[in-house]
Write a protein that holds these residues in place. Structure first.
Motif, PDB file in Angstrom:
ATOM      1  N   GLU A 121       0.665  -1.146  -0.306  1.00  0.00           N
ATOM      2  CA  GLU A 121       0.379   0.022  -0.174  1.00  0.00           C
ATOM      3  C   GLU A 121       0.807   1.057   0.197  1.00  0.00           C
ATOM      4  OE1 GLU A 121      -2.360   2.423  -0.739  1.00  0.00           O
ATOM      5  OE2 GLU A 121      -3.478   0.696   0.098  1.00  0.00           O
ATOM      6  N   ASP A 122       0.719   2.255  -1.080  1.00  0.00           N
ATOM      7  CA  ASP A 122       2.211   3.104  -1.387  1.00  0.00           C
ATOM      8  C   ASP A 122       0.682   4.591  -1.029  1.00  0.00           C
ATOM      9  OD1 ASP A 122       3.994   2.084  -1.925  1.00  0.00           O
ATOM     10  OD2 ASP A 122       3.523   2.513  -4.418  1.00  0.00           O
ATOM     11  N   GLY A 123      -0.710   4.702  -1.051  1.00  0.00           N
ATOM     12  CA  GLY A 123      -1.132   5.656  -0.260  1.00  0.00           C
ATOM     13  C   GLY A 123      -1.995   6.840  -1.453  1.00  0.00           C
ATOM     14  N   ASP A 124      -1.453   7.835  -1.422  1.00  0.00           N
ATOM     15  CA  ASP A 124      -1.683   8.679  -2.466  1.00  0.00           C
ATOM     16  C   ASP A 124      -0.760   8.862  -3.145  1.00  0.00           C
ATOM     17  OD1 ASP A 124      -4.335   8.909  -1.456  1.00  0.00           O
ATOM     18  OD2 ASP A 124      -4.162  10.773  -0.520  1.00  0.00           O
ATOM     19  N   ILE A 125       0.324   8.499  -2.927  1.00  0.00           N
ATOM     20  CA  ILE A 125       1.615   8.839  -3.300  1.00  0.00           C
ATOM     21  C   ILE A 125       2.065   7.834  -4.240  1.00  0.00           C
ATOM     22  CG2 ILE A 125       4.230  10.390  -3.517  1.00  0.00           C
ATOM     23  CD1 ILE A 125       2.076  12.519  -3.284  1.00  0.00           C
TER      24      ILE A 125
END
Length: 305
Positions: A121-125
């Protein structure tokens, strides 16, 4: 021929020794001056020692792939040259960025010694291959494989299958001496921007000694020795930097990790290569240009042909 045909190589060496035995001392000295026989013998002995090192066991190989929706058929349709199971234990580690199971997972499990699909999971970036590669380097630091190959999911967009085949054949014959091999073909322009310099300083605690040059798109092989030569703390530091604010020297691309973009030209340094990795254009004697090969690749090809 030792890396791919040991019996043939041994026969050639025996024949050469017999021919040398027919020469007078003066004739042998003249031949030795014209041809680098001692270097050739030393190279053969080094390769033979490496083959002997793996006698009685098969090297463990990790194939690491960062994936998000791209097709992974190249892993199972014959494009990826996989060493025979009795010659190498090849594990596949897919780091899944988009919460999907590979459609050819069952075939993967048939072809590879072991298969793991790890959610990331990288998030929004977007942190692209960096978060996958670094997670693997940290996770297996206590017991790394003999060799690890790191790929993006669209591997063939950046590399030549024939070159990869040479590397895999050398692994299969237990004779790969290279500790780091960049697998891609397109060359990046060597440069050193304020951003690149600052992120480099944060990773390596020093400034670059020269312009930073490498190949596009971060796909490479690294040996166990080079993996462990870098302290675990540095891999962990790079992971933290991926999720940190960019230095003020950098101009971010919205939605992308600037640090990961910078890491693209750091991987070879991380694993012990010069800051400016040798280019794929080499100048031989007389100024003749040899296109499409690094010095490492040409050395490998000479040993495989």
């Amino acid at each position: 021929r030792l890396p791919v045909a040991p019996a043939e190589a041994a026969g050639a060496l025996t024949k050469a020794d017999q021919l040398a035995g027919r020469l007078t001392p003066d004739e042998y000295a003249a031949v030795a001056e014209a041809w680098p026989m001692e270097k050739a013998m030393a190279s053969y002995q080094r390769a033979a020692s490496l083959v002997a090192e793996f006698s009685g066991r098969s090297p463990l190989v990790h194939v690491v792939v960062c994936h998000c929706r791209e097709s992974l058929t190249w892993l199972t349709d014959g494009h990826l040259p996989i060493p025979r199971r009795d010659r190498a234990l090849v594990e596949l580690h897919v780091y899944e960025k988009c919460s999907q199971q590979p459609e050819n997972l069952a075939r993967m499990q048939e072809l590879f010694h072991a298969v793991s699909v790890v959610p990331v999971e990288d998030g929004d970036i977007r942190r692209d291959e960096c978060s996958a590669y670094l997670r693997h380097l940290v996770k297996y630091y206590s017991d790394p494989p003999d060799y690890a190959l790191f790929f993006q999911a669209d591997a063939s967009d950046h590399m030549q299958w024939g070159y990869l085949s040479l590397v895999m054949r050398a692994i299969e014959q237990h004779s790969l001496k290279a500790q780091f091999v960049h697998l891609n073909h397109p060359r990046l322009v060597a440069s050193l921007s304020p951003c690149r310099r600052e992120v480099f300083q944060q990773v390596f605690d020093r400034t670059p000694t020269q312009m930073l040059g490498s190949y596009c798109c971060a796909q490479f092989l690294v040996s166990r020795e080079r993996w462990l030569a870098t302290p675990r703390e540095r891999y962990e530091r790079m992971e933290r930097l991926l999720f940190s604010e960019s230095p003020e020297e950098c101009h971010d691309i919205p939605g992308h990790s600037t640090q990961c973009l910078m890491f693209e030209v750091y991987w070879h340094v991380l694993f012990g290569e010069p800051d400016n990795l040798p280019e794929r254009v080499d100048v031989g004697r007389g100024g003749a240009h040899v296109l499409g090969r690094t010095r490492t690749q040409m050395a490998l090809e000479r040993k495989l042909t």
